[in-house]
Design an enzyme around this catalytic site. Structure first.
Site, PDB file in Angstrom:
ATOM      1  N   ARG A 102      29.195  91.534 103.440  1.00  0.00           N
ATOM      2  CA  ARG A 102      29.216  90.369 102.533  1.00  0.00           C
ATOM      3  C   ARG A 102      27.866  89.672 102.628  1.00  0.00           C
ATOM      4  O   ARG A 102      27.497  89.135 103.671  1.00  0.00           O
ATOM      5  CB  ARG A 102      30.366  89.436 102.935  1.00  0.00           C
ATOM      6  CG  ARG A 102      30.527  88.273 102.010  1.00  0.00           C
ATOM      7  CD  ARG A 102      31.936  88.184 101.455  1.00  0.00           C
ATOM      8  NE  ARG A 102      32.107  86.933 100.731  1.00  0.00           N
ATOM      9  CZ  ARG A 102      33.037  86.053 101.007  1.00  0.00           C
ATOM     10  NH1 ARG A 102      33.903  86.282 101.990  1.00  0.00           N
ATOM     11  NH2 ARG A 102      33.144  84.954 100.316  1.00  0.00           N
TER      12      ARG A 102
ATOM     13  N   GLN B  18      44.864  72.671  97.656  1.00  0.00           N
ATOM     14  CA  GLN B  18      45.760  71.707  98.306  1.00  0.00           C
ATOM     15  C   GLN B  18      46.640  72.314  99.399  1.00  0.00           C
ATOM     16  O   GLN B  18      46.877  71.676 100.411  1.00  0.00           O
ATOM     17  CB  GLN B  18      46.625  71.010  97.255  1.00  0.00           C
ATOM     18  CG  GLN B  18      45.878  69.900  96.552  1.00  0.00           C
ATOM     19  CD  GLN B  18      46.691  69.285  95.435  1.00  0.00           C
ATOM     20  OE1 GLN B  18      46.395  69.489  94.274  1.00  0.00           O
ATOM     21  NE2 GLN B  18      47.719  68.550  95.778  1.00  0.00           N
TER      22      GLN B  18
ATOM     23  N   GLU C 173      27.778  82.843 103.726  1.00  0.00           N
ATOM     24  CA  GLU C 173      28.397  81.526 103.923  1.00  0.00           C
ATOM     25  C   GLU C 173      27.813  80.744 105.104  1.00  0.00           C
ATOM     26  O   GLU C 173      28.427  79.820 105.607  1.00  0.00           O
ATOM     27  CB  GLU C 173      29.931  81.678 104.060  1.00  0.00           C
ATOM     28  CG  GLU C 173      30.688  81.418 102.766  1.00  0.00           C
ATOM     29  CD  GLU C 173      30.589  82.551 101.728  1.00  0.00           C
ATOM     30  OE1 GLU C 173      29.977  83.601 102.031  1.00  0.00           O
ATOM     31  OE2 GLU C 173      31.096  82.367 100.611  1.00  0.00           O
TER      32      GLU C 173
ATOM     33  N   HIS D  73      28.491  76.992 104.087  1.00  0.00           N
ATOM     34  CA  HIS D  73      29.537  75.969 104.186  1.00  0.00           C
ATOM     35  C   HIS D  73      28.966  74.558 104.193  1.00  0.00           C
ATOM     36  O   HIS D  73      29.636  73.614 103.809  1.00  0.00           O
ATOM     37  CB  HIS D  73      30.392  76.186 105.434  1.00  0.00           C
ATOM     38  CG  HIS D  73      31.402  77.289 105.247  1.00  0.00           C
ATOM     39  ND1 HIS D  73      32.137  77.445 104.090  1.00  0.00           N
ATOM     40  CD2 HIS D  73      31.795  78.285 106.064  1.00  0.00           C
ATOM     41  CE1 HIS D  73      32.923  78.491 104.207  1.00  0.00           C
ATOM     42  NE2 HIS D  73      32.735  79.028 105.386  1.00  0.00           N
TER      43      HIS D  73
ATOM     44  N   TYR E  24      27.246  81.839 108.171  1.00  0.00           N
ATOM     45  CA  TYR E  24      27.712  82.247 109.499  1.00  0.00           C
ATOM     46  C   TYR E  24      26.587  82.970 110.263  1.00  0.00           C
ATOM     47  O   TYR E  24      25.471  83.109 109.769  1.00  0.00           O
ATOM     48  CB  TYR E  24      28.961  83.130 109.371  1.00  0.00           C
ATOM     49  CG  TYR E  24      30.201  82.343 108.974  1.00  0.00           C
ATOM     50  CD1 TYR E  24      30.704  81.342 109.802  1.00  0.00           C
ATOM     51  CD2 TYR E  24      30.869  82.584 107.774  1.00  0.00           C
ATOM     52  CE1 TYR E  24      31.830  80.609 109.451  1.00  0.00           C
ATOM     53  CE2 TYR E  24      32.002  81.864 107.414  1.00  0.00           C
ATOM     54  CZ  TYR E  24      32.480  80.878 108.252  1.00  0.00           C
ATOM     55  OH  TYR E  24      33.591  80.158 107.901  1.00  0.00           O
TER      56      TYR E  24
HETATM   57  P1  NAP Z   1      48.147  56.822  95.595  1.00  0.00           P
HETATM   58  O1  NAP Z   1      47.343  57.937  96.113  1.00  0.00           O
HETATM   59  O2  NAP Z   1      49.254  56.286  96.399  1.00  0.00           O
HETATM   60  O3  NAP Z   1      47.109  55.650  95.290  1.00  0.00           O
HETATM   61  C1  NAP Z   1      47.518  54.431  94.789  1.00  0.00           C
HETATM   62  C2  NAP Z   1      46.341  53.460  94.797  1.00  0.00           C
HETATM   63  O4  NAP Z   1      46.824  52.201  94.374  1.00  0.00           O
HETATM   64  C3  NAP Z   1      45.720  53.261  96.152  1.00  0.00           C
HETATM   65  O5  NAP Z   1      44.326  53.170  95.971  1.00  0.00           O
HETATM   66  C4  NAP Z   1      46.309  51.946  96.643  1.00  0.00           C
HETATM   67  O6  NAP Z   1      45.279  51.406  97.418  1.00  0.00           O
HETATM   68  C5  NAP Z   1      46.576  51.204  95.335  1.00  0.00           C
HETATM   69  N1  NAP Z   1      47.779  50.371  95.393  1.00  0.00           N
HETATM   70  C6  NAP Z   1      49.006  50.689  95.883  1.00  0.00           C
HETATM   71  N2  NAP Z   1      49.864  49.666  95.739  1.00  0.00           N
HETATM   72  C7  NAP Z   1      49.183  48.683  95.125  1.00  0.00           C
HETATM   73  C8  NAP Z   1      49.527  47.367  94.717  1.00  0.00           C
HETATM   74  N3  NAP Z   1      50.746  46.899  94.891  1.00  0.00           N
HETATM   75  N4  NAP Z   1      48.583  46.630  94.135  1.00  0.00           N
HETATM   76  C9  NAP Z   1      47.333  47.102  93.944  1.00  0.00           C
HETATM   77  N5  NAP Z   1      46.946  48.345  94.316  1.00  0.00           N
HETATM   78  C10 NAP Z   1      47.864  49.113  94.903  1.00  0.00           C
HETATM   79  O7  NAP Z   1      48.750  57.160  94.196  1.00  0.00           O
HETATM   80  P2  NAP Z   1      48.102  57.815  92.897  1.00  0.00           P
HETATM   81  O8  NAP Z   1      46.630  57.685  92.846  1.00  0.00           O
HETATM   82  O9  NAP Z   1      48.888  57.240  91.787  1.00  0.00           O
HETATM   83  O10 NAP Z   1      48.445  59.311  93.060  1.00  0.00           O
HETATM   84  C11 NAP Z   1      49.800  59.722  93.137  1.00  0.00           C
HETATM   85  C12 NAP Z   1      49.910  61.018  93.858  1.00  0.00           C
HETATM   86  O11 NAP Z   1      49.352  62.054  93.111  1.00  0.00           O
HETATM   87  C13 NAP Z   1      49.156  60.947  95.181  1.00  0.00           C
HETATM   88  O12 NAP Z   1      49.982  61.352  96.224  1.00  0.00           O
HETATM   89  C14 NAP Z   1      48.030  61.864  95.013  1.00  0.00           C
HETATM   90  O13 NAP Z   1      47.820  62.626  96.192  1.00  0.00           O
HETATM   91  C15 NAP Z   1      48.477  62.778  93.889  1.00  0.00           C
HETATM   92  N6  NAP Z   1      47.297  63.160  93.150  1.00  0.00           N
HETATM   93  C16 NAP Z   1      46.538  64.122  93.678  1.00  0.00           C
HETATM   94  C17 NAP Z   1      45.397  64.490  93.042  1.00  0.00           C
HETATM   95  C18 NAP Z   1      44.553  65.577  93.594  1.00  0.00           C
HETATM   96  O14 NAP Z   1      43.497  65.846  93.098  1.00  0.00           O
HETATM   97  N7  NAP Z   1      44.987  66.250  94.619  1.00  0.00           N
HETATM   98  C19 NAP Z   1      45.007  63.884  91.870  1.00  0.00           C
HETATM   99  C20 NAP Z   1      45.814  62.897  91.344  1.00  0.00           C
HETATM  100  C21 NAP Z   1      46.955  62.530  92.009  1.00  0.00           C
HETATM  101  P3  NAP Z   1      45.362  49.965  98.111  1.00  0.00           P
HETATM  102  O15 NAP Z   1      46.779  49.838  98.557  1.00  0.00           O
HETATM  103  O16 NAP Z   1      44.379  50.045  99.210  1.00  0.00           O
HETATM  104  O17 NAP Z   1      44.952  49.029  97.057  1.00  0.00           O
HETATM  105 FE1  SF4 Z   2      45.255  77.439  96.923  1.00  0.00          FE
HETATM  106 FE2  SF4 Z   2      47.474  77.924  95.565  1.00  0.00          FE
HETATM  107 FE3  SF4 Z   2      45.895  75.860  94.884  1.00  0.00          FE
HETATM  108 FE4  SF4 Z   2      45.165  78.403  94.425  1.00  0.00          FE
HETATM  109  S1  SF4 Z   2      46.881  77.301  93.506  1.00  0.00           S
HETATM  110  S2  SF4 Z   2      43.913  76.818  95.298  1.00  0.00           S
HETATM  111  S3  SF4 Z   2      45.982  79.417  96.215  1.00  0.00           S
HETATM  112  S4  SF4 Z   2      47.023  76.095  96.794  1.00  0.00           S
END
Ligand code: NAP
Ligand code: SF4
Length: 672
Positions: free
Chosen positions: A215, A340, A165, A253, A167
């Site tokens: 490793r 996450q 990795e 990394h 290191y």
């Molecule tokens: P979000 O992360 O809050 O993004 C919403 C987007 O819409 C932002 O780009 C925001 O940017 C825009 N927005 C907000 N209000 C707006 C308005 N009134 N008019 C125009 N644009 C607006 O929400 P999301 O993408 O729907 O995701 C929802 C949740 O699911 C999030 O918390 C996210 O973390 C989670 N999620 C996670 C993953 C992952 O891979 N970990 C994948 C999908 C979803 P601006 O305000 O700058 O325009």
């Molecule tokens: Fe990490 Fe749990 Fe997501 Fe697996 S499911 S990557 S252990 S948070």
């Protein structure tokens, strides 16, 4: 007759026999740094009770300069040894075995004392390392040997020496980090001298009957990395120096190729372990993106390795092995490789946990005790929050009815699992389905609960989720506007799409729209071509000579947000770069600072960063502008004076994700 005869076969190491072929890989959890050693011990003991053959701890620093960050844990004082003794005693009491990983970070150490073969700063750390002189190198070896001897004194069954990795030990192996002209640099025999010397002296210090895993980096995924011949030469020398087993390391990394994220195909790198296996006489362990017993069984049956390392799967489910052995593999909570709650936390300085299992690293604090007086509990909404509260409440002995308006469980997880690269979400929904049956939750699909349904319960929990936010942009009648949900559910999208909103969902929808045909995540050769993974036997380091070759995007996609910053800045700490790189490779235009004026039948009029408005031509506009809580039922219950709990997106929609939803559901259920 077991379904996993190879995975459950013992492994004879000469002086000790491991009961099966499953190793829990090293993970840094930040638990040791809490100073609560009872908690550390319980974390590992839970995994030992779950039947894993051998646990490897998170990396322990051999000295201050080699710690991953200032204050990183190690065996420095008699008190440290006593603390570790608590862990080893508890693991042994649970019938398990545990090895301590010794991790010297070299130039990756996040501190001004860091040391390296040459004074070359790494691209992922702001700290330039100090070049070691001969005496300095001897001190590093002596400190690693001392750490190994103290590990034995603390009751460990072995050590793993981290040589991959990118290191410290890995840094000596390759010319781009080792420019030395003395006996520790230059020809490969000199560059590999340090790791071999470390293994030889550790073996001499710990005796013959102590597990010593090395490793080894099988593919560095950086320019001028090791060649395959060098990897084999090193592996043989490490064996001769006294290692018991070789574990697989993949990618430095600083590599710009994902190696463990959910979009990496399952078992994507086992071909390298398989190639090494015939070159050495000691057992080889394979790793990376192996998360289910059928995958582990198949690669062991195919002779690709002697043992399988899984790390994050043991956060998701400590009982992985016992469930597989009992024919209950469908009950194993699957690691979806999202990072996450584990790596994103670890690198954010927070305690590690797991999206799927909020008890991970919280074993002593989040306890599901049997309910003193079982209650009748209604849960409304079978998304992540509702599923989590229902399952934990049922596990504790409550009688749970789960109402779901649609014809399937999963809520927003059903959208996520349609995105190429997020196929693991399928397994998560399947696991929830299995567990509802196992825990005898009364699941009422196609039943939009009303106030009249909820009167007779002791507790009512609303997990009614979210609805897409309407950003209120003036829109010409007949303009081709779709919501993200409609797109992911299969609505027809044209050749030029503009996405309003660049959060997690905007990125997911963009990924969905640029991919066509088979997802690279389920076709390893396509994935390797897309990312430019080659063969270390052809190019030193294993990068494809002609770089990444993604298939052309299925359509032209523009991703807009109002914030002036670079889109995607708030995506996961350890995975955001992958999403950004993936879309860049597909030519997606990502633009911050957008001020939307009007959506028309031919596109959207936008001013970018205060410039004059322009029309971006589009045949589909997709709204990905976040969500609002869905609370209609909450308001009705309030009027009817029926008390209720509100969780998940229905509680707070902003920045909601499955991690928070599942955690909130589990914590509420633990208290009911
Ligand atoms: P979000 O992360 O809050 O993004 C919403 C987007 O819409 C932002 O780009 C925001 O940017 C825009 N927005 C907000 N209000 C707006 C308005 N009134 N008019 C125009 N644009 C607006 O929400 P999301 O993408 O729907 O995701 C929802 C949740 O699911 C999030 O918390 C996210 O973390 C989670 N999620 C996670 C993953 C992952 O891979 N970990 C994948 C999908 C979803 P601006 O305000 O700058 O325009
Ligand atoms: Fe990490 Fe749990 Fe997501 Fe697996 S499911 S990557 S252990 S948070």
């Amino acid at each position: 007759m077991t379904l996993y005869p190879h995975m459950l076969a013992p492994l004879d190491l000469g002086f000790v026999t491991l009961p099966n072929r499953v190793l829990m890989g090293s993970m840094h959890t930040n638990l040791e740094e809490t100073g609560d050693w009872n908690r550390v011990a319980e974390f590992y003991a839970a995994r030992a009770r779950g039947g894993v053959a051998l646990i490897v701890t998170g990396g322990m620093a051999p000295n201050r300069e080699g710690g991953v960050f200032p204050g990183a844990a190690g065996l420095f004082t008699p008190q440290d040894i006593a603390n570790h003794r608590l862990v080893t005693d508890r693991v042994h009491g649970a019938g398990g075995r545990i090895a301590m990983q010794i991790l010297h970070a070299g130039r990756y150490a996040y501190g001004s004392d860091c040391v390296a073969p040459s004074a070359i700063k790494s691209p992922i750390s702001p700290f330039p390392p100090r070049e070691l002189d001969n005496e300095g190198i001897e001190k590093q070896i002596a400190d690693i040997v001392t750490a190994a001897a103290r590990a034995r004194e603390a009751g460990y069954d072995g050590v793993e020496i981290m040589g991959s990795e990118g290191y410290f030990l890995n840094q000596f192996l390759v010319r781009h980090t080792n420019r030395r002209t003395d006996d520790w640099g230059g020809a490969y025999a000199n560059r590999m001298r340090l790791p071999v010397e470390v293994v030889r002296r550790v073996r001499a210090a710990v005796g013959a009957d102590f597990i010593l895993i090395y490793r080894i980096s099988l593919i560095d995924l950086v320019p001028d990395g090791s060649t395959w011949d060098e990897v084999v030469t090193l592996a043989r020398a490490i064996e001769a120096a006294g290692a018991t087993m070789l574990n697989t390391g993949i990618g430095w990394h600083e590599a710009r190729i994902p190696t463990i994220a959910t979009s990496v195909p399952r078992a994507a790198f086992t071909w390298l372990t398989a190639r090494l296996r015939p070159e050495v006489g000691i057992p080889v362990i394979t790793s990376n993106r192996i998360n289910m017993p059928d995958v582990a069984e198949q690669l062991l049956a195919d002779g690709k390795a002697d043992m399988v390392s899984m790390a994050r799967p043991f956060l998701a489910d400590p009982d992985f092995v016992t469930k597989a052995a009992a024919g209950r593999a469908a009950e194993i909570a699957p690691c979806i490789a999202c990072n996450q709650a584990c790596l994103d936390h670890t690198f954010g300085g927070k305690l590690t946990s797991c999206l799927v299992n909020p008890r991970a690293c919280h074993e002593t604090e989040l306890v599901y005790t049997p309910a003193m007086s079982p209650k009748r509990i209604a849960v409304v909404g079978a998304g992540p929050a509702g599923l989590s509260v229902a399952l934990v409440a049922a596990e504790r002995g409550h009688e749970v009815t789960l109402f779901e308006a649609s014809d399937q469980i999963g809520g927003q997880l059903n959208l996520a699992r349609r995105v190429p690269g997020k196929e693991e979400f399928d397994g998560l929904v399947a696991w929830f389905r299995t567990m509802l049956a196992v825990r005898k939750v009364d699941l009422q699909l196609n039943h939009a609960a009303e106030v009249s349904d909820l009167g007779g319960f002791d507790e009512v929990i609303l997990a009614t989720g979210v609805k897409p936010r309407d950003p209120g942009i003036p829109t010409e009648p007949g303009a081709p506007v779709l919501s993200y949900a409609e797109v992911l559910e299969g609505a027809k999208v044209g050749q030029k799409a503009v996405l309003i909103g660049a959060g997690g969902i905007g990125f997911d929808v963009a990924e969905f729209l640029v991919q066509d045909g088979i997802s690279p995540t389920i076709d390893a050769s396509l994935w390797r071509r897309e990312w430019g993974v080659g063969d270390p036997a052809v190019t030193a380091g294993g990068l494809a000579p002609d770089g990444p070759h993604p298939d052309p995007a299925a359509r032209q996609v523009t991703l807009l947000q109002r914030k002036p910053e670079k889109p995607g800045r708030k995506l996961g700490k350890t995975t955001g770069w992958i999403h950004r790189a993936s879309l860049q490779m597909k030519g997606v235009r990502m633009q911050g600072g957008a001020d939307y004026s009007r959506i028309t039948r031919t596109g959207i009029t936008v001013s970018i960063a205060g410039a004059n408005p322009v029309e971006i031509e589009a045949d589909t506009i997709v709204i990905c502008a976040g969500q609002e809580p869905r609370r209609e039922l909450a308001e009705m219950l309030q009027k009817a004076a029926i008390p209720f709990h509100l969780i998940g997106g229905a509680d707070v929609a902003a920045e909601l994700d499955a991690k928070r939803a599942i955690d909130q559901g589990a914590r509420l259920a633990a208290q009911l």
